[in-house]
Design a protein around this motif. Structure first.
Motif, mmCIF file in Angstrom:
data_model
loop_
_atom_site.group_PDB
_atom_site.id
_atom_site.type_symbol
_atom_site.label_atom_id
_atom_site.label_comp_id
_atom_site.label_asym_id
_atom_site.label_seq_id
_atom_site.Cartn_x
_atom_site.Cartn_y
_atom_site.Cartn_z
ATOM 1 N N ASP A 253 0.825 -1.216 0.000
ATOM 2 C CA ASP A 253 0.000 0.000 0.000
ATOM 3 C C ASP A 253 0.861 1.269 0.000
ATOM 4 O OD1 ASP A 253 1.048 -0.163 2.526
ATOM 5 O OD2 ASP A 253 -0.867 0.016 3.584
ATOM 6 N N LYS A 254 2.078 1.162 -0.498
ATOM 7 C CA LYS A 254 3.001 2.301 -0.512
ATOM 8 C C LYS A 254 2.531 3.354 -1.512
ATOM 9 C CE LYS A 254 6.629 -1.087 0.276
ATOM 10 N NZ LYS A 254 7.634 -1.909 -0.425
ATOM 11 N N PRO A 255 2.863 4.615 -1.276
ATOM 12 C CA PRO A 255 2.494 5.675 -2.229
ATOM 13 C C PRO A 255 3.230 5.500 -3.547
ATOM 14 C CG PRO A 255 3.969 6.527 -0.532
ATOM 15 C CD PRO A 255 3.590 5.147 -0.105
ATOM 16 N N PHE A 256 2.616 6.008 -4.618
ATOM 17 C CA PHE A 256 3.166 5.846 -5.959
ATOM 18 C C PHE A 256 4.303 6.828 -6.220
ATOM 19 C CE2 PHE A 256 -1.348 4.460 -7.195
ATOM 20 C CZ PHE A 256 -1.045 3.114 -7.004
ATOM 21 N N ALA A 257 5.289 6.358 -6.988
ATOM 22 C CA ALA A 257 6.418 7.208 -7.393
ATOM 23 C C ALA A 257 6.940 6.743 -8.742
ATOM 24 C CB ALA A 257 7.534 7.148 -6.354
ATOM 25 N N ALA A 258 7.709 7.604 -9.382
ATOM 26 C CA ALA A 258 8.491 7.256 -10.573
ATOM 27 C C ALA A 258 9.903 7.775 -10.330
ATOM 28 C CB ALA A 258 7.896 7.874 -11.830
ATOM 29 N N VAL A 259 10.901 6.982 -10.675
ATOM 30 C CA VAL A 259 12.293 7.304 -10.336
ATOM 31 C C VAL A 259 13.080 7.615 -11.606
ATOM 32 C CG1 VAL A 259 14.422 6.441 -9.274
ATOM 33 C CG2 VAL A 259 12.194 5.886 -8.255
ATOM 34 N N PHE A 260 13.848 8.707 -11.553
ATOM 35 C CA PHE A 260 14.597 9.180 -12.718
ATOM 36 C C PHE A 260 16.047 9.470 -12.346
ATOM 37 C CE2 PHE A 260 10.201 10.470 -13.070
ATOM 38 C CZ PHE A 260 9.865 10.105 -14.369
ATOM 39 N N ASP A 261 16.948 9.152 -13.263
ATOM 40 C CA ASP A 261 18.287 9.716 -13.220
ATOM 41 C C ASP A 261 18.152 11.226 -13.466
ATOM 42 O OD1 ASP A 261 21.222 9.762 -13.409
ATOM 43 O OD2 ASP A 261 20.864 10.102 -15.544
#
Length: 283
Positions: free
Chosen positions: A88-96
């Motif tokens: 149930d973790k919050p959503f994220a997107a990871v970028f260099d």
């Protein structure tokens, strides 16, 4: 050599009423081809827009359906690598950051104009003083805004130095990409495990976030398991369980200027059984 020439010029002008400052060597007449492409071409801009459009569309689809159970982050394990769980973790997107979220126009101009080899001290000075000489990668500003509107937090995972954390966040903000906080939405070299490889930071991010997408310009922005020789990297990128992730949860942006995408030799680049010789044109 430039210092020696300048001193000789100064000696020859001794006694003159005015002495002009020594001139710097002229910059090359032509911008290096790789830099023309990445920083100056419509094609590179289109590729970057394409990657960001696809990333946003895929994230939107993922959150529109049943809650995702697996993260885009793949972690090493015994046997095959395993995707981190979302729960149930919050959503994220990871970028260099560099050449993924921002283009380092100021630094690369200095590189092109001076012809100087990479120097860690010069790069540190750039990190500390170049925040106003960057621009967002085409597509990044709109993508980061769209993600935030959807409730997905953009996170930067970069190998910039911790000593320049404040300046790094400032560069991102000046490029129009929003606010980032070190240790929360901004991860720098050495964070989490003291290493420059990024799996340790990805593990720390996956423990707190459900990561729906990864964006980068180097193969190591996705998994440390993909690192190796040029030939090994190429094979791994097209092999299970990685091949199916490209364009779905992993999105790579163009960078022909520097990094692990360069360095393959003749045998890596052109297999012996696929070489052609124009016998008619041969002398």
């Amino acid at each position: 050599m430039r210092k020696v020439l300048a001193l000789a010029a100064a000696a020859s002008l001794a006694g003159c009423a005015t002495m002009p400052a020594p001139s710097r060597s002229a910059r090359p007449a032509v911008v290096p081809g790789a830099m023309q492409f990445l920083y100056g071409s419509a094609e590179a801009a289109a590729l970057s827009e394409q990657a960001y459009n696809a990333l946003v569309d895929n994230v939107r689809l993922r959150i529109a359906g049943p809650r995702p159970s697996e993260s885009a982050i793949v972690l090493p394990a015994d046997g095959a690598p395993v995707a981190a769980s979302c729960g149930d973790k919050p959503f994220a997107a990871v970028f260099d950051m560099d050449e993924t979220a921002i283009l380092n126009l100021g630094y690369e101009y200095n590189d092109a104009a001076s012809g100087a080899a990479f120097d860690a001290g010069r790069w540190a000075r750039w990190e500390a003083g170049g925040a106003d000489k960057v621009v967002a990668v085409p597509g990044a500003t709109a993508a980061f805004a769209a993600l935030r509107t959807m409730g997905v937090t953009p996170i930067i995972n970069t190998n910039r130095n911790v000593a320049a954390a404040t300046e790094t966040a400032d560069a991102l903000a000046r490029a129009g990409l929003g606010s980032f906080v070190h240790g929360e939405t901004l991860f720098l070299k050495g964070d989490a495990d003291g290493k420059s490889a990024k799996d340790g930071r990805r593990r720390a991010i996956a423990a707190r976030w459900c990561v729906l997408a990864l964006g980068g310009d180097q193969i190591g922005d996705f998994s440390d398991a993909l690192e190796g020789t040029p030939a090994a990297r190429r094979v791994a990128a097209s092999s299970p369980p990685y091949a199916a992730r490209w364009g779905r949860s992993w999105f790579i942006l163009p960078n022909p200027v520097y990094g692990t995408g360069l360095g393959s030799g003749w045998d890596d680049t052109f297999p012996a059984d696929k070489r052609w010789t124009d016998m008619q044109g041969a002398k």
